[in-house]
Motif scaffolding. Structure first.
Motif, PDB file in Angstrom:
ATOM      1  N   ASP A  63      77.632  18.674  44.863  1.00  0.00           N
ATOM      2  CA  ASP A  63      77.385  18.843  46.296  1.00  0.00           C
ATOM      3  C   ASP A  63      77.673  20.259  46.775  1.00  0.00           C
ATOM      4  O   ASP A  63      76.972  20.775  47.648  1.00  0.00           O
ATOM      5  CB  ASP A  63      78.250  17.854  47.094  1.00  0.00           C
ATOM      6  CG  ASP A  63      77.925  16.410  46.761  1.00  0.00           C
ATOM      7  OD1 ASP A  63      76.753  16.018  46.919  1.00  0.00           O
ATOM      8  OD2 ASP A  63      78.837  15.674  46.336  1.00  0.00           O
ATOM      9  N   SER A  95      75.191  16.467  51.761  1.00  0.00           N
ATOM     10  CA  SER A  95      74.020  15.784  52.296  1.00  0.00           C
ATOM     11  C   SER A  95      74.426  14.620  53.196  1.00  0.00           C
ATOM     12  O   SER A  95      75.301  13.816  52.843  1.00  0.00           O
ATOM     13  CB  SER A  95      73.156  15.258  51.142  1.00  0.00           C
ATOM     14  OG  SER A  95      72.056  14.529  51.627  1.00  0.00           O
ATOM     15  N   ALA A  96      73.807  14.536  54.361  1.00  0.00           N
ATOM     16  CA  ALA A  96      74.168  13.526  55.357  1.00  0.00           C
ATOM     17  C   ALA A  96      74.052  12.109  54.816  1.00  0.00           C
ATOM     18  O   ALA A  96      74.816  11.223  55.210  1.00  0.00           O
ATOM     19  CB  ALA A  96      73.292  13.688  56.595  1.00  0.00           C
ATOM     20  N   ASP A  97      73.108  11.881  53.906  1.00  0.00           N
ATOM     21  CA  ASP A  97      72.931  10.521  53.387  1.00  0.00           C
ATOM     22  C   ASP A  97      74.051  10.106  52.428  1.00  0.00           C
ATOM     23  O   ASP A  97      74.144   8.946  52.033  1.00  0.00           O
ATOM     24  CB  ASP A  97      71.567  10.373  52.702  1.00  0.00           C
ATOM     25  CG  ASP A  97      71.374  11.326  51.531  1.00  0.00           C
ATOM     26  OD1 ASP A  97      72.334  12.013  51.145  1.00  0.00           O
ATOM     27  OD2 ASP A  97      70.242  11.385  51.010  1.00  0.00           O
ATOM     28  N   LYS A  98      74.921  11.054  52.063  1.00  0.00           N
ATOM     29  CA  LYS A  98      76.071  10.724  51.223  1.00  0.00           C
ATOM     30  C   LYS A  98      77.337  10.450  52.032  1.00  0.00           C
ATOM     31  O   LYS A  98      78.328   9.975  51.496  1.00  0.00           O
ATOM     32  CB  LYS A  98      76.377  11.885  50.255  1.00  0.00           C
ATOM     33  CG  LYS A  98      75.457  12.005  49.064  1.00  0.00           C
ATOM     34  CD  LYS A  98      76.109  12.897  48.001  1.00  0.00           C
ATOM     35  CE  LYS A  98      77.386  12.280  47.448  1.00  0.00           C
ATOM     36  NZ  LYS A  98      77.980  13.074  46.358  1.00  0.00           N
ATOM     37  N   PRO A 134      79.334   8.457  54.633  1.00  0.00           N
ATOM     38  CA  PRO A 134      79.343   7.183  55.348  1.00  0.00           C
ATOM     39  C   PRO A 134      80.012   7.313  56.720  1.00  0.00           C
ATOM     40  O   PRO A 134      80.808   8.218  56.963  1.00  0.00           O
ATOM     41  CB  PRO A 134      80.168   6.284  54.430  1.00  0.00           C
ATOM     42  CG  PRO A 134      81.126   7.221  53.768  1.00  0.00           C
ATOM     43  CD  PRO A 134      80.358   8.506  53.567  1.00  0.00           C
ATOM     44  N   GLU A 135      79.674   6.398  57.614  1.00  0.00           N
ATOM     45  CA  GLU A 135      80.314   6.362  58.922  1.00  0.00           C
ATOM     46  C   GLU A 135      81.793   6.026  58.753  1.00  0.00           C
ATOM     47  O   GLU A 135      82.659   6.642  59.375  1.00  0.00           O
ATOM     48  CB  GLU A 135      79.628   5.306  59.803  1.00  0.00           C
ATOM     49  CG  GLU A 135      80.143   5.234  61.223  1.00  0.00           C
ATOM     50  CD  GLU A 135      79.666   6.373  62.108  1.00  0.00           C
ATOM     51  OE1 GLU A 135      80.174   6.514  63.233  1.00  0.00           O
ATOM     52  OE2 GLU A 135      78.774   7.136  61.667  1.00  0.00           O
ATOM     53  N   CYS A 147      83.866   9.048  51.216  1.00  0.00           N
ATOM     54  CA  CYS A 147      82.782   9.950  50.842  1.00  0.00           C
ATOM     55  C   CYS A 147      83.172  10.629  49.527  1.00  0.00           C
ATOM     56  O   CYS A 147      84.207  11.291  49.441  1.00  0.00           O
ATOM     57  CB  CYS A 147      82.534  11.006  51.921  1.00  0.00           C
ATOM     58  SG  CYS A 147      81.208  12.165  51.519  1.00  0.00           S
TER      59      CYS A 147
END
Length: 396
Positions: free
Chosen positions: A87, A126-129, A131-132, A136
């Protein structure tokens, strides 16, 4: 460096001051470096030195962000990943306090715990990795040592969770736990035991000959028996750091150990390689009073360990040296393993000046050579300040 031009404004660099484990440092997104410092070299080094307040002949770093100790004279550079499957890239910069020297020869395991948090906050992951809520997983490419580190960062309501109830000895306040995995932590360029032996005789002129375990896992480290040095590995900083002649004695031993490890060609070169190797001494478990006044019992730990960093006894334990400790403890026959009682083990709890630390490690014998697969430890991290750090415009 040119004479100061009083008409020139200062240069501002976006930065975050963070604690990671038992260290602190200035974190900078590589894209925010001035144009002249975008690439490694003299201009970058001059910038990092000035940010930290080095070189300072007074040894205080009053005119910079450094805290005048090996644990606080640090800068971390983080940028987009250049290695597939990762990342971010992470470069660690250990700044000499009284010299104009930036040491890139090793990693900082403590500040590694803050790299993932910083990367998420900077939008480098990356935003898709991300979590809310939950964990992470940030895959970090450590450029100094060319190794993969995996940081597990707790998330809450879309933000990095910094507050928590995890206490780390050496840090006064609790925070959220960050689990850090150091994958394949041994030196990629050679054997994990650079001399080919688990234990060697280290001869140091005018001082003596000592048993030593030399290992390159986490960070190049030499381990000696405390008893052979006249110590117990229960010492606190004041027992050693207040004695210049003792510090010089340890530095001479470290220099000859560095030659034995093949890191330098002559002892004189050690002055320009202060960050590595680390020198550490071990002893069987024994109760003692920590720097905070806490009473440790013999049964609380597997062994006692002390280590010097940048010429001074560390107030707790370097994260990378903790990897070396755990890896050496997992291999029967090393001085660390023997001090811990011998035999096979997958984790070790050791006593340091501030308390205790448990570190897990996996090692296996392959074709007659020991290989470390990973080491795991828990740390914590927190932002302390974010904004801009200023340096004079004539810095480079």
């Amino acid at each position: 460096m040119s004479q100061t031009d009083l008409s020139q404004p200062q240069i501002s660099v976006a930065a975050t001051y963070m604690r990671g484990g038992t260290s602190k440092g200035t974190f900078i997104n590589e894209k925010n470096l001035p144009a002249a410092a975008q690439q490694p070299g003299k201009a970058r080094d001059q910038l990092l030195l000035r940010i930290t307040g080095s070189p300072d002949p007074y040894g205080q770093q009053i005119d910079g962000m450094g805290g005048a100790t090996s644990s606080t004279s640090k800068v971390v550079l983080v940028g987009p990943a250049t290695k597939e499957g990762h990342d971010v890239d992470y470069t660690f910069c250990q700044i000499a306090i009284d010299k104009a020297f930036v040491d890139y020869s090793g990693n900082c395991g403590n500040l590694t715990a803050a790299v993932g948090s910083f990367a998420i906050a900077q939008g480098l992951v990356s935003a898709d990795k991300v979590p809310e809520n939950g964990i992470c997983t940030v895959n970090i490419w450590q450029k100094n040592i060319q190794k993969t580190i995996v940081a597990h960062i707790p998330m809450k309501n879309g933000q990095v969770q910094e507050m928590g109830d995890f206490y780390l000895d050496g840090v006064a306040f609790p925070a959220a736990e960050v689990v850090v995995e150091f994958l394949d932590p041994a030196d990629a360029s050679g054997s994990m035991f650079p001399t080919g032996n688990l234990v060697d005789d280290l001869e140091v002129p005018d001082i003596g000959t000592f048993k030593a375990t030399f290992i390159s896992a986490g960070i190049p480290t030499m381990f000696l028996n405390a008893s052979e040095l006249g110590y117990t590995a229960t010492e606190l900083q004041g027992d050693i750091n207040t004695k210049p002649e003792v510090l010089a004695w340890f530095e001479k031993i470290r220099a000859y150990g560095a030659v034995k490890m093949g890191l330098i060609a002559s002892p004189e070169e050690a002055a320009n390689r202060q960050h590595t190797p680390k020198i550490s001494f071990v002893a069987p478990a024994k109760g003692y009073t920590t720097s905070s006044g806490k009473q440790l019992k013999t049964e609380d730990i597997d062994l006692c360990v002390r280590a010097l960093s940048m010429g001074k006894l560390h107030h707790a334990m370097m994260g990378t040296a903790s990897v070396a400790i755990a890896t050496a403890a997992a291999i029967p026959g090393t001085l660390v393993n023997l001090a811990a009682g011998g035999g096979e083990r997958s984790s070790v709890t050791f006593g340091h000046a501030s308390g205790t630390l448990k570190v897990g490690a996996e090692a296996k014998l392959v074709d007659g050579q020991w290989q470390a697969t990973k080491a795991v430890m828990s740390r914590s991290a927190r932002r302390i300040m974010q904004g801009e750090v200023l340096v004079p415009a004539d810095t480079f």
